[in-house]
Motif scaffolding. Structure first.
Motif, PDB file in Angstrom:
ATOM      1  N   ASP A 149       0.891  -1.223   0.011  1.00 34.38           N
ATOM      2  CA  ASP A 149       0.171   0.168   0.004  1.00 34.38           C
ATOM      3  C   ASP A 149       0.930   1.199  -0.056  1.00 34.38           C
ATOM      4  OD1 ASP A 149      -2.364  -1.369  -0.163  1.00 34.38           O
ATOM      5  OD2 ASP A 149      -2.465  -1.253   1.997  1.00 34.38           O
ATOM      6  N   THR A 150       1.865   1.312   0.843  1.00 34.77           N
ATOM      7  CA  THR A 150       2.794   2.327   0.835  1.00 34.77           C
ATOM      8  C   THR A 150       3.433   2.646  -0.580  1.00 34.77           C
ATOM      9  OG1 THR A 150       3.301   1.971   3.125  1.00 34.77           O
ATOM     10  CG2 THR A 150       4.877   3.458   2.009  1.00 34.77           C
ATOM     11  N   LEU A 151       3.760   1.539  -1.153  1.00 35.13           N
ATOM     12  CA  LEU A 151       4.662   1.782  -2.486  1.00 35.13           C
ATOM     13  C   LEU A 151       3.841   2.200  -3.610  1.00 35.13           C
ATOM     14  CD1 LEU A 151       7.385   0.653  -3.350  1.00 35.13           C
ATOM     15  CD2 LEU A 151       6.411  -1.508  -4.137  1.00 35.13           C
ATOM     16  N   LEU A 152       2.528   1.785  -3.438  1.00 37.71           N
ATOM     17  CA  LEU A 152       1.386   2.240  -4.700  1.00 37.71           C
ATOM     18  C   LEU A 152       0.612   3.442  -4.018  1.00 37.71           C
ATOM     19  CD1 LEU A 152       0.399  -1.229  -5.835  1.00 37.71           C
ATOM     20  CD2 LEU A 152       2.416   0.202  -6.748  1.00 37.71           C
ATOM     21  N   ARG A 153       0.910   4.073  -3.059  1.00 38.56           N
ATOM     22  CA  ARG A 153       0.113   5.327  -2.516  1.00 38.56           C
ATOM     23  C   ARG A 153       0.099   6.478  -3.527  1.00 38.56           C
ATOM     24  NH1 ARG A 153       1.312   6.107   3.242  1.00 38.56           N
ATOM     25  NH2 ARG A 153       0.165   3.963   3.318  1.00 38.56           N
ATOM     26  N   SER A 154      -0.768   6.942  -3.995  1.00 37.94           N
ATOM     27  CA  SER A 154      -0.600   7.936  -4.890  1.00 37.94           C
ATOM     28  C   SER A 154      -0.734   9.262  -4.353  1.00 37.94           C
ATOM     29  CB  SER A 154      -1.970   8.001  -5.859  1.00 37.94           C
ATOM     30  OG  SER A 154      -3.330   8.253  -5.258  1.00 37.94           O
ATOM     31  N   GLY A 155      -1.054   9.423  -3.459  1.00 42.57           N
ATOM     32  CA  GLY A 155      -1.300  10.974  -2.461  1.00 42.57           C
ATOM     33  C   GLY A 155      -2.200  11.829  -3.084  1.00 42.57           C
ATOM     34  N   GLY A 156      -3.319  11.401  -3.984  1.00 45.59           N
ATOM     35  CA  GLY A 156      -4.127  12.210  -4.417  1.00 45.59           C
ATOM     36  C   GLY A 156      -3.809  12.894  -5.720  1.00 45.59           C
ATOM     37  N   SER A 157      -2.800  12.683  -6.390  1.00 43.12           N
ATOM     38  CA  SER A 157      -2.515  13.418  -7.755  1.00 43.12           C
ATOM     39  C   SER A 157      -2.985  12.689  -8.732  1.00 43.12           C
ATOM     40  CB  SER A 157      -0.776  13.592  -7.724  1.00 43.12           C
ATOM     41  OG  SER A 157      -0.232  12.468  -7.634  1.00 43.12           O
ATOM     42  N   VAL A 212       2.868  -7.096  -7.806  1.00 37.40           N
ATOM     43  CA  VAL A 212       3.938  -5.953  -7.227  1.00 37.40           C
ATOM     44  C   VAL A 212       4.049  -6.628  -6.054  1.00 37.40           C
ATOM     45  CG1 VAL A 212       4.047  -3.674  -6.147  1.00 37.40           C
ATOM     46  CG2 VAL A 212       3.204  -3.788  -8.553  1.00 37.40           C
ATOM     47  N   ALA A 213       2.921  -7.097  -5.462  1.00 37.34           N
ATOM     48  CA  ALA A 213       3.007  -7.870  -3.955  1.00 37.34           C
ATOM     49  C   ALA A 213       4.131  -9.186  -4.042  1.00 37.34           C
ATOM     50  CB  ALA A 213       1.645  -8.523  -3.437  1.00 37.34           C
ATOM     51  N   GLN A 262       8.647   1.328 -12.400  1.00 36.69           N
ATOM     52  CA  GLN A 262       7.759   1.539 -13.465  1.00 36.69           C
ATOM     53  C   GLN A 262       6.507   1.441 -12.974  1.00 36.69           C
ATOM     54  OE1 GLN A 262       8.988  -0.954 -16.575  1.00 36.69           O
ATOM     55  NE2 GLN A 262      10.855   0.365 -17.341  1.00 36.69           N
ATOM     56  N   ALA A 263       6.239   0.434 -12.180  1.00 39.02           N
ATOM     57  CA  ALA A 263       4.738   0.406 -11.732  1.00 39.02           C
ATOM     58  C   ALA A 263       4.415   1.437 -10.706  1.00 39.02           C
ATOM     59  CB  ALA A 263       4.512  -1.116 -10.872  1.00 39.02           C
ATOM     60  N   VAL A 264       5.232   1.893  -9.763  1.00 40.23           N
ATOM     61  CA  VAL A 264       4.866   2.922  -8.781  1.00 40.23           C
ATOM     62  C   VAL A 264       4.811   4.335  -9.815  1.00 40.23           C
ATOM     63  CG1 VAL A 264       5.948   4.241  -6.996  1.00 40.23           C
ATOM     64  CG2 VAL A 264       6.202   1.801  -6.975  1.00 40.23           C
ATOM     65  N   SER A 265       5.732   4.500 -10.730  1.00 42.81           N
ATOM     66  CA  SER A 265       5.537   5.690 -11.388  1.00 42.81           C
ATOM     67  C   SER A 265       4.243   5.817 -12.093  1.00 42.81           C
ATOM     68  CB  SER A 265       6.688   5.655 -12.678  1.00 42.81           C
ATOM     69  OG  SER A 265       6.605   6.931 -13.226  1.00 42.81           O
ATOM     70  N   ALA A 266       3.682   4.656 -12.894  1.00 39.21           N
ATOM     71  CA  ALA A 266       2.405   4.624 -13.542  1.00 39.21           C
ATOM     72  C   ALA A 266       1.287   4.824 -12.736  1.00 39.21           C
ATOM     73  CB  ALA A 266       2.535   3.450 -14.161  1.00 39.21           C
ATOM     74  N   ARG A 267       1.617   4.290 -11.217  1.00 40.93           N
ATOM     75  CA  ARG A 267       0.431   4.378 -10.475  1.00 40.93           C
ATOM     76  C   ARG A 267       0.211   5.747  -9.677  1.00 40.93           C
ATOM     77  NH1 ARG A 267      -2.589   0.133  -7.827  1.00 40.93           N
ATOM     78  NH2 ARG A 267      -3.992   0.907  -6.682  1.00 40.93           N
ATOM     79  N   THR A 268       1.324   6.308  -9.549  1.00 46.29           N
ATOM     80  CA  THR A 268       1.482   7.374  -8.687  1.00 46.29           C
ATOM     81  C   THR A 268       1.561   8.846  -9.265  1.00 46.29           C
ATOM     82  OG1 THR A 268       3.663   7.161  -8.025  1.00 46.29           O
ATOM     83  CG2 THR A 268       2.175   6.161  -6.730  1.00 46.29           C
ATOM     84  N   GLY A 269       2.301   8.676 -10.511  1.00 48.41           N
ATOM     85  CA  GLY A 269       2.518   9.791 -11.499  1.00 48.41           C
ATOM     86  C   GLY A 269       3.998  10.386 -10.817  1.00 48.41           C
ATOM     87  N   LEU A 270       4.674   9.601 -10.127  1.00 45.22           N
ATOM     88  CA  LEU A 270       6.070  10.190  -9.804  1.00 45.22           C
ATOM     89  C   LEU A 270       7.041   9.889 -11.248  1.00 45.22           C
ATOM     90  CD1 LEU A 270       6.471   8.633  -6.154  1.00 45.22           C
ATOM     91  CD2 LEU A 270       6.109  10.841  -6.851  1.00 45.22           C
ATOM     92  N   ARG A 326      11.502   5.604  -3.807  1.00 49.69           N
ATOM     93  CA  ARG A 326      10.151   5.224  -3.122  1.00 49.69           C
ATOM     94  C   ARG A 326      10.442   3.588  -2.795  1.00 49.69           C
ATOM     95  NH1 ARG A 326       3.869   6.217  -3.635  1.00 49.69           N
ATOM     96  NH2 ARG A 326       4.577   8.163  -2.989  1.00 49.69           N
ATOM     97  N   VAL A 327      10.784   2.957  -3.784  1.00 50.39           N
ATOM     98  CA  VAL A 327      10.895   1.476  -3.828  1.00 50.39           C
ATOM     99  C   VAL A 327      12.122   1.159  -2.751  1.00 50.39           C
ATOM    100  CG1 VAL A 327      11.755  -0.565  -5.009  1.00 50.39           C
ATOM    101  CG2 VAL A 327      10.141   0.927  -5.912  1.00 50.39           C
ATOM    102  N   SER A 328      12.986   1.920  -3.014  1.00 47.60           N
ATOM    103  CA  SER A 328      14.362   1.552  -1.833  1.00 47.60           C
ATOM    104  C   SER A 328      14.038   1.874  -0.452  1.00 47.60           C
ATOM    105  CB  SER A 328      15.439   2.560  -2.343  1.00 47.60           C
ATOM    106  OG  SER A 328      16.488   2.374  -1.606  1.00 47.60           O
ATOM    107  N   ASP A 329      13.313   2.987  -0.423  1.00 47.88           N
ATOM    108  CA  ASP A 329      12.882   3.340   0.965  1.00 47.88           C
ATOM    109  C   ASP A 329      11.852   2.406   1.611  1.00 47.88           C
ATOM    110  OD1 ASP A 329      14.496   5.449   0.955  1.00 47.88           O
ATOM    111  OD2 ASP A 329      12.996   6.918   0.340  1.00 47.88           O
TER     112      ASP A 329
END
Length: 289
Positions: free
Chosen positions: A176-184, A197-198, A220-228, A236-239
């Motif tokens: 959940d933390t990995l794929l959290r979009s933050g509303g953007s 991903v899991a 790439q999955a995080v970037s596509a999901r969150t817009g980062l 984010r993946v490393s953290d």
């Protein structure tokens, strides 16, 4: 007629008492030394009392293991109070079961005192062993039923609760933390992507490091999901991976610590049950007939 006032053929009362006293009792020196009825009775009492004390500890906030789903403390949050309560539970439940087995067992006639002491000790130990099997079976059955219900709901496509998802996938929070979009970016309910991903994240945790190909895919999955951006997604993946590793290490250390104290609690229960069996046996034999 015999003596004055006594019918013919009768014997004095004193003679009859002596005759009854001289009737030999049944010797059990060569019969089975285990009274299973007493052992099973004491074991069920021990298991029931342990369950009651666990429920009480759950209500008081002390219990590290709960008979009810999702109400016990996790291994990483078990404190001194829970450990002390676990030891007290084992001592009280095991001692009560062992004492009852000693009081309820068959009286052994013409058996050496040392043998009686050994048998009473063995009865108490058997009560502890059978009671542990009963308690463990109950807790395992409850946990299996809970996990099976959660898996069945997941197979049927139903939405699992937070507790069920946490049991089926301990890394659900970090995903959940990995794929959290933050509303953007609007959240998407892509079950297949989230599952992939899991699984990738769980494999990396087992390996202790993220392979370069998996790291690129996750970013790439995080970037596509969150817009980062790709760089921010990799960070984010490393953290999140480092945080998950620290959490897993802390859980392993806490589980090892809890296992040591659980060993102490079980050993205390076995000793108390065995000793209480000898006390109950002594009181059983000293009861006047």
């Amino acid at each position: 007629m015999g003596q004055l006032g006594q019918p013919a053929g009768s014997r004095p009362i004193a003679d009859r008492q002596i005759t009854l006293a001289e009737i030999p009792g049944k010797s059990e020196m060569h019969s089975s030394g285990v009274s299973w009825a007493a052992v099973l009775g004491g074991a069920f009492v021990s298991a029931s009392l342990a369950l009651i004390l666990l429920a009480l500890g759950t209500g008081l906030g002390f219990s590290s293991v709960s008979p009810w789903s999702n109400m016990g403390a996790s291994a990483s949050t078990v404190g001194k109070g829970a450990i002390v309560w676990l030891i007290i539970t084992q001592i009280l439940a095991s001692a009560m079961g062992g004492y009852l087995a000693g009081r309820l067992r068959t009286k052994w006639v013409h058996v050496h005192t040392d043998e009686v002491y050994f048998r009473d000790t063995a009865h108490g130990f058997l009560v502890w062993a059978v009671g542990m099997v009963i308690t463990a079976s109950f807790l395992a059955s409850a946990a299996t039923s809970f996990a099976g219900a959660a898996a069945q709901r997941g197979a049927n496509g139903a939405t699992a609760t937070a507790a069920e998802e946490a049991m089926l996938n301990p890394n659900a929070y970090f995903v959940d933390t990995l794929l959290r979009s933050g509303g953007s970016v609007p959240d998407r309910n892509d079950v297949s992507e989230r599952g992939e991903v899991a699984r990738t994240f769980a494999h990396a945790l087992r390996q202790g490091t993220i392979p370069p190909a998996d790291n690129t895919y996750l970013a790439q999955a995080v970037s596509a999901r969150t817009g980062l951006s790709q760089t921010d997604a990799e960070k984010r993946v490393s953290d999140v991976f480092d945080e998950a590793q620290r959490s897993a290490d802390g859980a392993r250390k806490a589980l090892a610590h809890l296992s040591l104290w659980l060993f102490v609690a079980l050993l205390s229960g076995a000793f108390c049950a065995s000793y209480a069996g000898t006390i109950g046996g002594k009181q059983r034999d000293h009861v006047p007939v």
